[in-house]
Write an enzyme that holds these catalytic residues in place. Structure first.
Site, PDB file in Angstrom:
ATOM      1  CD  GLU A   1      17.387  10.337 -13.826  1.00  0.00           C
ATOM      2  OE1 GLU A   1      16.604  10.083 -14.767  1.00  0.00           O
ATOM      3  OE2 GLU A   1      18.169   9.503 -13.370  1.00  0.00           O
ATOM      4  CG  ASP A   2      12.755  10.232 -15.151  1.00  0.00           C
ATOM      5  OD1 ASP A   2      13.811   9.959 -14.561  1.00  0.00           O
ATOM      6  OD2 ASP A   2      11.862   9.399 -15.341  1.00  0.00           O
TER       7      ASP A   2
ATOM      8  CG  ASP B   1      13.901   8.029  -6.287  1.00  0.00           C
ATOM      9  OD1 ASP B   1      15.005   7.838  -6.809  1.00  0.00           O
ATOM     10  OD2 ASP B   1      12.963   7.228  -6.389  1.00  0.00           O
TER      11      ASP B   1
ATOM     12  N   GLY C   1      12.176   9.164 -19.251  1.00  0.00           N
ATOM     13  CA  GLY C   1      11.453  10.264 -18.640  1.00  0.00           C
ATOM     14  C   GLY C   1      11.946  11.655 -18.924  1.00  0.00           C
TER      15      GLY C   1
END
Length: 117
Positions: A100-101, A104, A46
């Site tokens: 980083e894509d 969470d 990503g």
């Protein structure tokens, strides 16, 4: 609304907002890392678009590496990080910028920072 497989997504940020964020981040990195030779570590798959945009705007020497890591199975976190492509640059005593894509749970960044420190 965007459909990928059987999931629907509503865009959260516009292309302009993303571009502005990348420009702002590049400005800060150029200011803060001018005297370093950082390694930009992209977490595949990503991150590659933002990684390309960000490193194009970084005006100093740097190195680029990619790592394929996943802590997801489908759309849920497994709680375990699986690396399927290893970093080919020694990160010892280096300034590392992790791209980083999506963050969470923070699991990937947390595990990478402990493993490669």
């Amino acid at each position: 609304m965007i459909k990928i497989h059987d999931l629907y997504f509503k865009p959260f940020l516009t292309a302009t907002q993303i571009s502005d964020a990348v420009n702002n981040l590049a400005y800060q990195l150029n200011r803060d890392l001018a005297d370093k030779k950082p390694v930009f570590l992209g977490i595949l798959n990503g991150s590659y678009m933002v990684m390309a945009d960000l490193t194009r705007k970084f005006n100093h020497d740097c190195e680029i590496a990619f790592l394929r890591a996943s802590s997801y199975e489908g759309t849920s976190s497994t709680g375990e990080l699986v690396e399927t492509l290893n970093v080919d640059i020694d990160l010892t005593d280096r300034t590392v910028v992790i791209v980083e894509d999506i963050v969470d749970t923070g699991l990937t960044v947390d595990m990478l920072s402990r493993k490669h420190v």
